[in-house]
Motif scaffolding. Structure first.
Motif, PDB file in Angstrom:
ATOM      1  N   GLY A   1     -52.995 -10.377  33.658  1.00 25.66           N
ATOM      2  CA  GLY A   1     -53.711 -10.033  32.435  1.00 25.66           C
ATOM      3  C   GLY A   1     -54.756 -11.051  32.026  1.00 25.66           C
ATOM      4  O   GLY A   1     -55.070 -11.191  30.850  1.00 25.66           O
ATOM      5  N   ILE A   2     -55.305 -11.749  33.011  1.00 27.91           N
ATOM      6  CA  ILE A   2     -56.277 -12.803  32.730  1.00 27.91           C
ATOM      7  C   ILE A   2     -57.689 -12.255  32.931  1.00 27.91           C
ATOM      8  O   ILE A   2     -58.031 -11.807  34.023  1.00 27.91           O
ATOM      9  CB  ILE A   2     -56.060 -14.017  33.650  1.00 27.91           C
ATOM     10  CG1 ILE A   2     -54.664 -14.591  33.424  1.00 27.91           C
ATOM     11  CG2 ILE A   2     -57.134 -15.073  33.414  1.00 27.91           C
ATOM     12  CD1 ILE A   2     -54.250 -15.626  34.453  1.00 27.91           C
ATOM     13  N   GLY A   3     -58.473 -12.291  31.878  1.00 29.90           N
ATOM     14  CA  GLY A   3     -59.868 -11.881  31.947  1.00 29.90           C
ATOM     15  C   GLY A   3     -60.761 -13.021  31.521  1.00 29.90           C
ATOM     16  O   GLY A   3     -60.276 -14.097  31.130  1.00 29.90           O
ATOM     17  N   PRO A   4     -62.063 -12.815  31.562  1.00 30.70           N
ATOM     18  CA  PRO A   4     -62.990 -13.890  31.196  1.00 30.70           C
ATOM     19  C   PRO A   4     -62.864 -14.330  29.748  1.00 30.70           C
ATOM     20  O   PRO A   4     -63.214 -15.455  29.408  1.00 30.70           O
ATOM     21  CB  PRO A   4     -64.371 -13.295  31.483  1.00 30.70           C
ATOM     22  CG  PRO A   4     -64.175 -11.826  31.549  1.00 30.70           C
ATOM     23  CD  PRO A   4     -62.761 -11.600  31.974  1.00 30.70           C
ATOM     24  N   ASP A   5     -62.301 -13.457  28.895  1.00 30.51           N
ATOM     25  CA  ASP A   5     -62.152 -13.802  27.482  1.00 30.51           C
ATOM     26  C   ASP A   5     -61.106 -14.883  27.240  1.00 30.51           C
ATOM     27  O   ASP A   5     -61.222 -15.664  26.299  1.00 30.51           O
ATOM     28  CB  ASP A   5     -61.824 -12.559  26.658  1.00 30.51           C
ATOM     29  CG  ASP A   5     -60.576 -11.830  27.142  1.00 30.51           C
ATOM     30  OD1 ASP A   5     -60.348 -11.797  28.375  1.00 30.51           O
ATOM     31  OD2 ASP A   5     -59.843 -11.291  26.310  1.00 30.51           O
ATOM     32  N   ILE A   6     -60.077 -14.972  28.087  1.00 26.10           N
ATOM     33  CA  ILE A   6     -59.019 -15.962  27.883  1.00 26.10           C
ATOM     34  C   ILE A   6     -58.943 -17.007  28.992  1.00 26.10           C
ATOM     35  O   ILE A   6     -58.123 -17.914  28.935  1.00 26.10           O
ATOM     36  CB  ILE A   6     -57.638 -15.292  27.709  1.00 26.10           C
ATOM     37  CG1 ILE A   6     -57.231 -14.547  28.966  1.00 26.10           C
ATOM     38  CG2 ILE A   6     -57.626 -14.405  26.483  1.00 26.10           C
ATOM     39  CD1 ILE A   6     -55.763 -14.150  28.983  1.00 26.10           C
ATOM     40  N   LEU A   7     -59.790 -16.873  29.985  1.00 24.83           N
ATOM     41  CA  LEU A   7     -59.749 -17.781  31.133  1.00 24.83           C
ATOM     42  C   LEU A   7     -59.756 -19.266  30.752  1.00 24.83           C
ATOM     43  O   LEU A   7     -58.980 -20.043  31.310  1.00 24.83           O
ATOM     44  CB  LEU A   7     -60.899 -17.458  32.091  1.00 24.83           C
ATOM     45  CG  LEU A   7     -60.845 -18.039  33.481  1.00 24.83           C
ATOM     46  CD1 LEU A   7     -59.553 -17.681  34.209  1.00 24.83           C
ATOM     47  CD2 LEU A   7     -62.023 -17.531  34.291  1.00 24.83           C
ATOM     48  N   PRO A   8     -60.566 -19.697  29.778  1.00 20.85           N
ATOM     49  CA  PRO A   8     -60.558 -21.116  29.419  1.00 20.85           C
ATOM     50  C   PRO A   8     -59.206 -21.595  28.873  1.00 20.85           C
ATOM     51  O   PRO A   8     -58.921 -22.791  28.895  1.00 20.85           O
ATOM     52  CB  PRO A   8     -61.636 -21.235  28.344  1.00 20.85           C
ATOM     53  CG  PRO A   8     -62.534 -20.079  28.572  1.00 20.85           C
ATOM     54  CD  PRO A   8     -61.637 -18.978  29.080  1.00 20.85           C
TER      55      PRO A   8
END
Length: 79
Positions: A38-45
């Motif tokens: 469930g990892i997307g660019p919105d939470i990657l950091p």
């Protein structure tokens, strides 16, 4: 304006961007592992380097993807 809504297609767009603009060869090969968690660019950091390493990302790729995702996610065309 409101923030973009996360979706699975955003991850694919971001990984394609990463290959062409961040110099991450084979970034798309990480797509399945990231989606599974469930990892997307919105939470990657916010994802730990250890988890990304456990998913098969090299240290350099993880750093580039994390740094690049914030700027990409805030671009007008990411919405």
């Amino acid at each position: 304006s409101s923030p973009p809504i996360p979706s699975p297609s955003k991850l694919a767009w971001y990984l394609q961007f990463a290959e062409f603009h961040l110099g991450i060869q084979h970034a798309m090969s990480y797509k399945s592992a990231l989606e599974m968690h469930g990892i997307g660019p919105d939470i990657l950091p916010d994802v730990s380097d250890k988890l990304l390493a456990d998913l098969g990302l090299s240290v350099g790729d993880a750093i580039h993807l994390k740094k690049g995702s914030f700027a990409w996610w805030n671009r007008p065309d990411a919405k």
